[in-house]
Motif scaffolding. Structure first.
Motif, PDB file in Angstrom:
ATOM      1  N   LEU A   1       0.890   9.157  -5.904  1.00 56.10           N
ATOM      2  CA  LEU A   1       1.084  10.545  -5.472  1.00 56.10           C
ATOM      3  C   LEU A   1       2.125  11.249  -6.340  1.00 56.10           C
ATOM      4  CD1 LEU A   1       0.083  12.531  -3.334  1.00 56.10           C
ATOM      5  CD2 LEU A   1       1.968  11.807  -1.867  1.00 56.10           C
TER       6      LEU A   1
ATOM      7  N   GLY B   1       5.761  11.473  -2.312  1.00 57.01           N
ATOM      8  CA  GLY B   1       5.534  10.158  -2.917  1.00 57.01           C
ATOM      9  C   GLY B   1       6.772   9.279  -2.833  1.00 57.01           C
TER      10      GLY B   1
ATOM     11  N   TRP C   1       0.821  -1.208   0.000  1.00 58.74           N
ATOM     12  CA  TRP C   1       0.000   0.000   0.000  1.00 58.74           C
ATOM     13  C   TRP C   1       0.862   1.270   0.000  1.00 58.74           C
ATOM     14  CZ3 TRP C   1      -5.099   1.041  -0.659  1.00 58.74           C
ATOM     15  CH2 TRP C   1      -5.964  -0.066  -0.725  1.00 58.74           C
TER      16      TRP C   1
ATOM     17  N   CYS D   1      -0.541  -4.282  -5.574  1.00 57.64           N
ATOM     18  CA  CYS D   1      -1.180  -4.063  -4.267  1.00 57.64           C
ATOM     19  C   CYS D   1      -2.418  -4.938  -4.115  1.00 57.64           C
ATOM     20  CB  CYS D   1      -1.547  -2.581  -4.122  1.00 57.64           C
ATOM     21  SG  CYS D   1      -2.217  -2.161  -2.507  1.00 57.64           S
TER      22      CYS D   1
ATOM     23  N   LEU E   1       0.644   3.986  -2.967  1.00 52.82           N
ATOM     24  CA  LEU E   1       0.292   5.373  -2.669  1.00 52.82           C
ATOM     25  C   LEU E   1       1.411   6.326  -3.073  1.00 52.82           C
ATOM     26  CD1 LEU E   1      -1.419   4.937   0.821  1.00 52.82           C
ATOM     27  CD2 LEU E   1      -2.534   5.433  -1.367  1.00 52.82           C
TER      28      LEU E   1
ATOM     29  N   LEU F   1       7.119   7.945   0.696  1.00 57.65           N
ATOM     30  CA  LEU F   1       6.248   6.795   0.958  1.00 57.65           C
ATOM     31  C   LEU F   1       6.854   5.520   0.365  1.00 57.65           C
ATOM     32  CD1 LEU F   1       2.683   8.300   0.332  1.00 57.65           C
ATOM     33  CD2 LEU F   1       3.773   7.792   2.524  1.00 57.65           C
TER      34      LEU F   1
ATOM     35  N   CYS G   1      -0.518  -0.596  -8.525  1.00 55.84           N
ATOM     36  CA  CYS G   1      -1.914  -0.823  -8.142  1.00 55.84           C
ATOM     37  C   CYS G   1      -2.279  -2.302  -8.298  1.00 55.84           C
ATOM     38  CB  CYS G   1      -2.839   0.036  -8.996  1.00 55.84           C
ATOM     39  SG  CYS G   1      -2.589   1.818  -8.817  1.00 55.84           S
TER      40      CYS G   1
END
Length: 495
Positions: free
Chosen positions: A121, A142, A113, A217, A117, A145, A214
């Motif tokens: 971002l 970003g 995740w 994830c 993210l 993260l 994505c």
């Protein structure tokens, strides 16, 4: 009364008491099981590792285009990569605690995740707009993260191999998961220049990197249903979290063999980080182009992955972790010395490319084997703790080495061959220092490192019971009978 019968019954009693799973019954006389979905879990970790590496080095191959689009300096673009190193060091301790305490599933889902993210971002931060003036801070957020996700992913291979794979597949599984990271680095160096030839194409590049995160994830969140299989694949997997985190740290700090590995192999990681980071700056002084430096970096990674594959299979078959690590570290020291010489010579493309390939072949292959060795010499400390601290040592020494080598450079008054663009720097002294450090720590490892394979010993003892029972068992049963018994009672069941 038949004494041999009594001995045999006693052995069976000890064998059952030591080997039986605490929360499940034996089925068909089989102690351990292998599940096909272990390969799916390994695939997800590989995808995560590869994706995170591409996010890490997205901007490095297109630094000028990125700086132009985001309206910042090249130093600020470099910080988009360096943030990974800065964040990883303090977060590493929390990551090792999470893996050994909360489990593999929660750690990987959190990493997936954060990775997604961060990638999304970054893309949102580069959307065009005249009034949008905070592009760089959002992109940096970003990247941060993604940096938070890196330890959660990079520390996982040893844990996954221990929990899901039997002893004859652990090194191979660790190798596959670990080598996904340099594969991602290679992909970033290929994809970024191809997709972002101009600064206007930076958003498209970031979107291309965000879409796979994505998908990965979703695969991680939905596909990984447990941290470990219902029935362990080996005896050590049953006690993977046997030592609490703080107690494990204390045990590591009093383990001489582990401390030698921590220092010496950490130095090896630092040398490889310096090589990857400074390669272009070193070669351009003698007239080598950026394209050639990129080729050398690619050869370094490709031959490293090949070497890791060969060594992983060999170690899984022979269990010669220590011998393989010492031999490969010796060849690495030779390669480092050779590079420090040929990199300072102009018009030696074949020699430079060959040395980079040689360096990668023996250098990259050490990493997964050394991580397995860190677990073997520190068992029963958790796998994430023992392997994670080695990674932290490498990160800390990497920062020290890069700062030291850059400080030792001197500005050249005249360098007619230079393709560096700005004022050329002399790397003669830094290269000698790097080769000297690599050789010094390799010699220390060869001389001072020696260990028992504690995890393998524990698995053997759990299989046969105590050493005395094992001795009696072997005396009571001829080899052909032991083999037959092993086939019926000790083999893994595949499911």
């Amino acid at each position: 009364m038949d004494n041999s019968g009594e001995v045999s019954n006693d052995i069976r009693t000890v064998y059952a008491a030591v080997s039986r799973e605490p929360n499940s019954d034996l089925k068909n006389g089989q102690l351990f099981k292998l599940y096909k979905r272990r390969w799916f879990v390994l695939l997800v970790l590989c995808l995560l590792n590869c994706s995170n590496a591409t996010i890490w080095l997205t901007f490095a191959p297109v630094a000028n285009q990125s700086a132009q689009y985001l309206k910042v300096t090249l130093d600020e673009i470099n910080w988009l990569s360096l943030v990974y190193m800065v964040v990883a060091i303090p977060l590493s301790f929390a990551t090792t605690w999470m893996l050994d305490t909360l489990g593999l599933r929660i750690t990987l889902i959190l990493g997936a995740w954060l990775n997604m993210l961060g990638a999304v971002l970054r893309f949102l931060g580069t959307l065009p707009g005249e009034s949008f003036k905070i592009q760089y801070p959002i992109v940096m957020l970003g990247q941060t993260l993604g940096a938070l996700a890196q330890p959660l992913i990079v520390f996982a291979p040893t844990k996954l191999a221990a929990l899901w794979f039997p002893d004859h597949q652990r090194a191979t599984a660790n190798m596959i998961a670990s080598m996904a990271n340099p594969l991602g680095i290679l992909l970033a160096n290929i994809i970024s220049p191809v997709m972002a030839e101009t600064s206007a194409q930076i958003p498209k590049l970031l979107l291309a990197y965000a879409i796979p995160t994505c998908i990965i994830c979703v695969l991680t969140t939905v596909g990984i249903r447990s941290s470990a299989p219902p029935t362990p694949p080996s005896a050590s997997a049953e006690t993977s979290n046997s030592e609490p985190f703080v107690q494990g740290i204390k045990l590591l700090l009093t383990n001489r063999a582990y401390l030698v590995l921590l220092l010496c192999f950490g130095s090896g990681i630092a040398v490889f980080t310096c090589f990857s980071t400074l390669l272009d700056q070193i070669l351009c002084v003698k007239g080598y182009t950026n394209d050639f430096a990129g080729l050398c970096g690619a050869l370094f990674i490709v031959f490293g992955i090949i070497g890791a594959g060969i060594l992983g299979l060999y170690v899984d078959k022979t269990k010669k972790f220590m011998e393989a690590t010492k031999i490969n570290m010796s060849f690495c020291a030779v390669a480092c010395i050779a590079f420090s010489v040929v990199s300072l010579m102009p018009q030696q493309k074949v020699a430079v490319a060959a040395v980079c390939s040689f360096f990668g072949f023996f250098g990259f292959s050490i990493y997964p084997v050394a991580m397995e060795l860190s677990v073997e010499c520190s068992y029963p400390v958790g796998e994430a703790t023992s392997a994670g601290l080695v990674f932290v040592s490498g990160q800390v020494q990497s920062v020290v080495y890069i700062v030291l080598l850059q400080a030792l450079t001197t500005r050249l008054a005249d360098s007619p061959l230079s393709t560096c663009g700005e004022a050329a720097l002399s790397w003669k002294v830094p290269m000698m220092v790097m080769a000297g450090l690599c050789t010094l720590f390799t010699c220390c490892f060869l001389v001072f490192f020696n260990t028992r394979y504690r995890r393998l010993e524990a698995e053997e003892q759990a299989t046969y019971g105590t050493r005395e029972s094992q001795h009696l068992y072997r005396n009571e049963h001829p080899p052909w009978r032991r083999k037959a018994a092993d086939n019926t009672e000790e083999t893994c069941h595949y499911e």
